[in-house]
Write a protein that holds these residues in place. Sequence first.
Motif, short mmCIF file in Angstrom:
data_model
loop_
_atom_site.label_atom_id
_atom_site.label_comp_id
_atom_site.label_asym_id
_atom_site.label_seq_id
_atom_site.Cartn_x
_atom_site.Cartn_y
_atom_site.Cartn_z
N CYS A 1 12.63 -44.96 14.58
CA CYS A 1 13.37 -43.96 15.56
C CYS A 1 14.55 -44.68 16.09
N ILE A 2 15.46 -43.86 16.37
CA ILE A 2 16.78 -44.19 16.88
C ILE A 2 16.79 -43.81 18.41
N PRO B 1 22.94 -48.84 16.76
CA PRO B 1 21.83 -48.15 16.89
C PRO B 1 20.67 -48.88 17.52
N MET B 2 19.79 -48.41 18.48
CA MET B 2 18.67 -48.98 19.14
C MET B 2 17.38 -48.51 18.49
N ILE B 3 16.79 -49.51 17.91
CA ILE B 3 15.66 -48.99 17.16
C ILE B 3 14.36 -49.39 17.77
N GLY C 1 5.41 -51.58 31.29
CA GLY C 1 5.67 -52.86 30.45
C GLY C 1 5.81 -52.64 28.88
N GLY C 2 6.13 -53.48 28.28
CA GLY C 2 6.26 -53.45 26.91
C GLY C 2 7.65 -52.84 26.62
N GLN C 3 7.54 -52.54 25.09
CA GLN C 3 8.53 -51.77 24.64
C GLN C 3 8.14 -50.34 24.49
N PHE C 4 9.15 -49.55 23.91
CA PHE C 4 9.17 -47.89 23.73
C PHE C 4 7.83 -47.36 23.30
N THR C 5 7.42 -48.22 22.25
CA THR C 5 6.32 -47.82 21.23
C THR C 5 5.20 -47.27 22.14
N LYS C 6 4.74 -47.93 23.26
CA LYS C 6 3.60 -47.65 24.03
C LYS C 6 3.67 -46.27 24.53
N GLY D 1 8.80 -42.60 1.35
CA GLY D 1 8.01 -42.11 2.21
C GLY D 1 8.19 -42.59 3.43
N ASP D 2 8.96 -43.67 3.89
CA ASP D 2 9.32 -43.96 5.28
C ASP D 2 10.01 -43.02 5.77
N VAL D 3 9.87 -42.78 7.26
CA VAL D 3 10.39 -41.79 7.94
C VAL D 3 11.58 -42.23 9.11
N ILE D 4 12.56 -41.84 9.18
CA ILE D 4 13.71 -41.97 10.26
C ILE D 4 13.95 -40.89 10.96
#
Length: 281
Positions: A75-76, A95-97, A166-171, A236-239
């Motif tokens: 994700c961007i 770009p922020m990834i 806490g942590g990164q965006f993924t959470k 198959g990867d998605v952006i």
Amino acid sequence: MKFIRFGEPGSERPGMVDSEGHHRDLSEHIFDLAGEALAPDVLARLAEIDPAELPLVPDGTRLGPAVARPGKIVCIGLNYADHAAETGATPPKEPMIFMKATSAWSGPNDPIRIPRGSEKTDWEVELAVVIGRRAKYISEAEVPDHIAGYAVMNDVSERAFQKERGGQFTKGKSADSFAPFGPWLVTPDEVADPQALSLWAEIDGHRYQDGTTADMITPVFDVIAHLSQFMTLEPGDVIATGTPAGVGLGVKPDPVFLKPGQAVRIGIEGLGEQEMQTVAD
């Protein structure tokens, strides 16, 4: 061409949409819309099939995500200046990834599940790009040869988890159902310019997001070329390429967030619409 996947979760089969909008079954010609089957030459071969010769998918059959669970969802962040401004963030210099867990993968009309403890679940309509050919250290000019197609994606986000835990965006990005994808995978020949598409999001009939991909800070081809310098992009990867202004977090004076029992509708010009309900997990 517009490709679909249909059937119960975990048992989806590949299909296509004919010129009259009917869903057709492609499972006798391809195992699934995944991996090497998304190579441009394979999709071109499938496009040569006469849809009238394919079995019809029964009306009312569930649509799954338009490609099988990807190896990566990249994700961007903050890729629209107006979205950065509404959230009080400074647009990044490049770009922020961040990554989204693949277990968030969901169909375009499946319920959005509000996680336990959630207070700030939000919506983000995004143009998603699916990779069709392995991409590593590619240039912007080479990008079109590596794209299988485009689709609608909702980068559903729990802002408290994302920003306050806490942590990164993924959470805050990875709860089950937080990556509704589809309804279609639309091949590049049907998308004249990925930087000229309107995109929108409505909650209970109120339109919050109403933007255009022309306002991206980093255009689609630049994003993919940039990513390929840092990781190998596999078929198959998605952006997901970012969202315009109008997310719940940006509503003034008081942010608005999703709660169980609401209707969510998002869409992108030429790529279809998603319609789903929110439910408690």
